[in-house]
Enzyme design. Sequence first.
Site, short mmCIF file in Angstrom:
data_model
loop_
_atom_site.label_atom_id
_atom_site.label_comp_id
_atom_site.label_asym_id
_atom_site.label_seq_id
_atom_site.Cartn_x
_atom_site.Cartn_y
_atom_site.Cartn_z
N LYS A 1 -6.76 -3.56 6.32
CA LYS A 1 -6.66 -2.28 5.60
C LYS A 1 -6.29 -2.59 4.16
CE LYS A 1 -4.97 0.99 9.07
NZ LYS A 1 -3.82 1.85 9.41
N HIS B 1 10.88 0.86 1.50
CA HIS B 1 10.09 1.11 2.71
C HIS B 1 10.81 0.64 3.99
CE1 HIS B 1 6.49 1.56 5.16
NE2 HIS B 1 6.67 0.33 5.60
N ASN C 1 2.68 2.12 14.35
CA ASN C 1 3.36 3.19 13.59
C ASN C 1 4.77 3.46 14.12
OD1 ASN C 1 1.22 3.69 11.85
ND2 ASN C 1 0.22 5.04 13.32
N ARG D 1 -20.62 -4.61 -4.72
CA ARG D 1 -20.76 -4.20 -3.31
C ARG D 1 -20.14 -5.19 -2.34
NH1 ARG D 1 -26.07 -2.72 -4.88
NH2 ARG D 1 -26.11 -0.52 -5.38
N GLU E 1 9.68 -4.78 9.70
CA GLU E 1 8.40 -4.89 10.41
C GLU E 1 8.48 -5.91 11.54
OE1 GLU E 1 6.33 -2.59 9.76
OE2 GLU E 1 7.08 -1.97 7.80
N LYS F 1 0.28 -8.73 15.32
CA LYS F 1 -0.50 -7.71 14.60
C LYS F 1 -2.00 -8.01 14.72
CE LYS F 1 -1.16 -4.84 10.62
NZ LYS F 1 -0.83 -4.41 9.28
N GLU G 1 -8.15 1.86 14.25
CA GLU G 1 -7.01 2.68 14.67
C GLU G 1 -7.41 3.90 15.49
OE1 GLU G 1 -3.81 2.84 11.77
OE2 GLU G 1 -3.02 4.64 12.71
N HIS H 1 8.15 7.27 6.94
CA HIS H 1 7.40 7.64 5.73
C HIS H 1 7.96 8.91 5.11
CE1 HIS H 1 3.63 5.09 6.67
NE2 HIS H 1 4.43 4.49 5.82
N HIS I 1 7.40 4.68 11.84
CA HIS I 1 6.78 4.92 10.54
C HIS I 1 6.50 6.39 10.23
CE1 HIS I 1 6.64 0.64 10.32
NE2 HIS I 1 5.99 0.65 9.16
N ARG J 1 -3.88 0.39 17.90
CA ARG J 1 -3.31 0.09 16.58
C ARG J 1 -2.25 1.11 16.18
NH1 ARG J 1 -6.58 -2.25 11.25
NH2 ARG J 1 -4.71 -2.56 10.01
N1 LIG Z 1 -2.60 -3.01 4.20
C1 LIG Z 1 -1.68 -2.84 5.10
O1 LIG Z 1 -1.93 -2.86 6.31
C2 LIG Z 1 -0.26 -2.63 4.66
C3 LIG Z 1 0.79 -2.69 5.59
C4 LIG Z 1 2.08 -2.55 5.13
C5 LIG Z 1 2.33 -2.33 3.79
N2 LIG Z 1 1.29 -2.25 2.92
C6 LIG Z 1 1.52 -2.03 1.49
O2 LIG Z 1 2.28 -3.12 1.01
C7 LIG Z 1 3.03 -2.68 -0.13
C8 LIG Z 1 4.42 -3.21 -0.01
O3 LIG Z 1 4.37 -4.61 0.04
P1 LIG Z 1 5.63 -5.51 -0.34
O4 LIG Z 1 6.81 -5.02 0.40
O5 LIG Z 1 5.21 -6.92 -0.18
O6 LIG Z 1 5.91 -5.09 -1.84
P2 LIG Z 1 5.45 -5.65 -3.27
O7 LIG Z 1 4.08 -6.19 -3.22
O8 LIG Z 1 5.74 -4.55 -4.21
O9 LIG Z 1 6.46 -6.84 -3.52
C9 LIG Z 1 7.84 -6.57 -3.55
C10 LIG Z 1 8.51 -7.23 -4.76
O10 LIG Z 1 8.62 -8.62 -4.52
C11 LIG Z 1 8.16 -9.35 -5.67
N3 LIG Z 1 7.69 -10.63 -5.14
C12 LIG Z 1 6.62 -10.86 -4.36
N4 LIG Z 1 6.61 -12.13 -3.95
C13 LIG Z 1 7.69 -12.74 -4.51
C14 LIG Z 1 8.22 -14.05 -4.44
N5 LIG Z 1 7.67 -14.98 -3.66
N6 LIG Z 1 9.32 -14.32 -5.16
C15 LIG Z 1 9.93 -13.33 -5.90
N7 LIG Z 1 9.49 -12.07 -5.98
C16 LIG Z 1 8.38 -11.78 -5.28
C17 LIG Z 1 7.12 -8.45 -6.28
O11 LIG Z 1 6.95 -8.74 -7.65
C18 LIG Z 1 7.75 -7.08 -6.07
O12 LIG Z 1 8.68 -6.83 -7.09
C19 LIG Z 1 2.93 -1.17 -0.16
O13 LIG Z 1 2.06 -0.78 -1.17
C20 LIG Z 1 2.35 -0.82 1.20
O14 LIG Z 1 1.57 0.35 1.17
C21 LIG Z 1 0.02 -2.41 3.33
#
Ligand SMILES: NC(=O)c1ccc[n+]([C@@H]2O[C@H](COP(=O)([O-])OP(=O)(O)OC[C@H]3O[C@@H](n4cnc5c(N)ncnc54)[C@H](O)[C@@H]3O)[C@@H](O)[C@H]2O)c1
Length: 344
Positions: free
Chosen positions: A134, A254, A237, A112, A176, A219, A229, A244, A240, A233
Amino acid sequence: MINEMKFAQYVFGSKHCNVYPGEKFENLGRLVDKSSAILLIDANVYNLHRETFSDWKTIIIKPGEDSKQYSTVTDIIRQLIRYEADRTSWLIGIGGGVVTDITGFVASIYMRGVRFGFLPTTLLGIVDAAIGGKNGINVNLYKNLIGTINQPEFILVDHDFLKTLPQEEWINGMAEVIKHACIRDRAMFDLLEQHSLDAICGSDEGLLRDLIARNIDIKMSIVQKDEREAGERKLLNFGHTLGHAIEIFSKLPHGHAVGIGMALAADLSVKHAGLSEDEYSRIIDVLIKYKLPITTSLTMDEVFELIRLDKKRRGNVIDLVLLKSIGSAAIHTVELEELKTVLD
Ligand SMILES: NC(=O)c1ccc[n+]([C@@H]2O[C@H](COP(=O)([O-])OP(=O)(O)OC[C@H]3O[C@@H](n4cnc5c(N)ncnc54)[C@H](O)[C@@H]3O)[C@@H](O)[C@H]2O)c1
């Protein structure tokens, strides 16, 4: 001891989140007791920085969006049980947005809820995914369908991890950064015009530090006012809603899809929100400068169909974030027919 580490504190109701920018992983031991912490680490990050994590309990997560699913959660929970993790344990997510989203979710439901923190290692993770509380996982094609809003206790940013980040991931993160500049920070937009991807990725540590701090603050300040949101917030978007839809059909990364989404939203901003032609051109130039695409060869009928199904649609209108000027955004209601013309 902890007081020697510089941090910015963001308050969310009864909780707060401390952000430690430009810190070192070695200092993690000052924030959490090693014996009660379990690191959830992206496998690529683990392999590239293996020695850094010796002496810590670790759970390794397969890289990529496919890991954001229920079977990963169950697998992590099994490993937590094996480590005898209890309500005094800490979970620390180390990786990009995939790992921080999963870590926040598991920490919110295991027993929990246990305490958790993030060490984001992608630019996108640092300026976006790790911020705002989130977290969640996908179900089939439905992104982030299951999740919670729960703030981490801390976010520690160690720039050393970024030294191994591939250029493609820097570009994703820059989308971003450009978004934040467009909706909130005109001065940062000027800064982006003056500099380049190469300077940010490698040669100018001071510039990177400044950009990271500014983006986290933008942010965080928006989320602090509207954690769930209901209003402000939604400005995050920008680019986005269209992005998306493009991402799903094109399988573009992305950031690239969001780049196209922002170019389209800027076009609509000229028609509906008073953005000047000159500022429109500046946005397009910055997107190109940071190697983001601004057009796609996709047939827009499919994209339009998906937008029609978007939850932001009401009858034959949809709410989109548009720009009055660079640094100033608001939500506008746009007719679907008008949107179709721009997409075409
Ligand atoms: N929670 C939120 O508010 C929020 C906001 C935006 C995106 N997201 C989520 O984030 C995800 C995308 O995140 P991302 O773009 O970081 O992608 P990711 O976590 O898939 O990382 C991208 C790639 O980089 C590699 N990597 C990470 N750090 C590294 C480093 N220091 N050196 C070498 N390789 C490295 C990873 O192995 C992966 O292959 C999506 O699932 C998206 O939905 C969440």
